[in-house]
Write a protein that holds these residues in place. Structure first.
Motif: not given
Length: 279
Positions: A265-279
């Motif tokens: 149960d230790r998870y969260n649903a990740a977004p389809e698009i996760l972009d950290f950009g310059e970070y």
């Protein structure tokens, strides 16, 4: 990798995401503290503060909450004083935004949600600012207030976005409602004003109880005195403010909150698009 129908974060992704959200939190808190605006860690972020001295290891967001007066002041101040790298996302500032709470979002990053392809604004990696509004002692009136919020919120969301639903019938029905709401003289700004009026209906006098109208768990009143005055606690590498009676609030929300859930149960649903950009 996926968990059921959901995309799962890698260990590297969740750690990187948390580092960026911590940066956002620090920038927001520095402005709130500068103007003596009260805030409190809230929800999973409050739980993480107490149980883990920081993030819940698998948590993918940060939540803080403010009393309405401080929230309204904070919106104006954050709008003017946030560094250029941030956007302030809230329904009063963005035409097709339907959120009654606020987000501080990092520009040139992407954190997609189910609605992001239906709105014109960009949603980056962000933290949430929720609101505490007054409610009376009567649970009957409190629940009536809650259902009133849900009622007007449906008009706000259905007037702001035109989405594809789970079935063709529901899609056609929603599209028809959207078209009607955007055709009649009562526009989305009016629905937003009515929603805010409902949320703040009891704010003309001080009450013993407050509520987070957007609480996904439903109607959950809190005692005002359980929040103030705030106390300080460690969150990762700096101090944050938490409710005075955090134990009572966390027990109310989670029950036995110090019990760590099983690994599955230790998870969260990740977004389809996760972009950290310059970070």
């Amino acid at each position: 990798m996926s968990v059921g129908e959901f995309k799962k974060y890698s260990d590297e992704e969740i750690k990187h995401l948390q580092e960026i959200e911590l940066m956002i939190l620090k920038d927001v808190v520095s402005i709130l503290d500068k103007h003596n605006l009260k805030y409190y860690m809230y929800g999973g972020s409050l739980l993480g503060t107490i149980r883990h001295k920081g993030f819940i290891p698998w948590d993918d967001d940060i939540d803080i909450i403010l009393f309405r007066d401080d929230f309204d002041k904070a919106l104006d101040i954050l709008y003017n004083e946030l560094p250029e790298k941030y956007d302030l996302i809230q329904m009063d500032y963005i035409e097709d935004c339907f959120g009654s709470f606020a987000k501080v979002s990092l520009k040139n990053t992407t954190f997609s949600r189910w609605y992001t392809s239906y709105v014109k604004y960009e949603l980056g990696i962000n933290i949430d600012l929720f609101i505490l509004d007054n409610i009376p002692k009567s649970d009957f009136l409190g629940k009536l207030h809650h259902y009133g919020y849900i009622f007007f919120y449906q008009f706000v969301i259905n007037s702001c976005i035109k989405v594809d639903m789970y079935t063709k019938f529901r899609t056609k029905l929603h599209h028809a409602v959207y078209d009607i709401l955007n055709f009649i003289p009562i526009n989305r700004r009016t629905w937003k004003k009515l929603l805010t009026k409902e949320m703040t209906f009891f704010n003309n006098k001080k009450t013993e109880r407050v509520v987070d109208c957007f609480n996904l768990a439903g109607y959950m009143p809190y005692q005002r005195d359980d929040f103030e005055p705030a106390i300080k606690a460690k969150f990762e590498d700096f101090e944050v403010k938490i409710p005075k009676n955090y134990d009572k609030i966390l027990t109310q929300i989670y029950g036995d909150y110090m019990k760590v859930p099983p690994k599955e149960d230790r998870y969260n649903a990740a977004p389809e698009i996760l972009d950290f950009g310059e970070y």
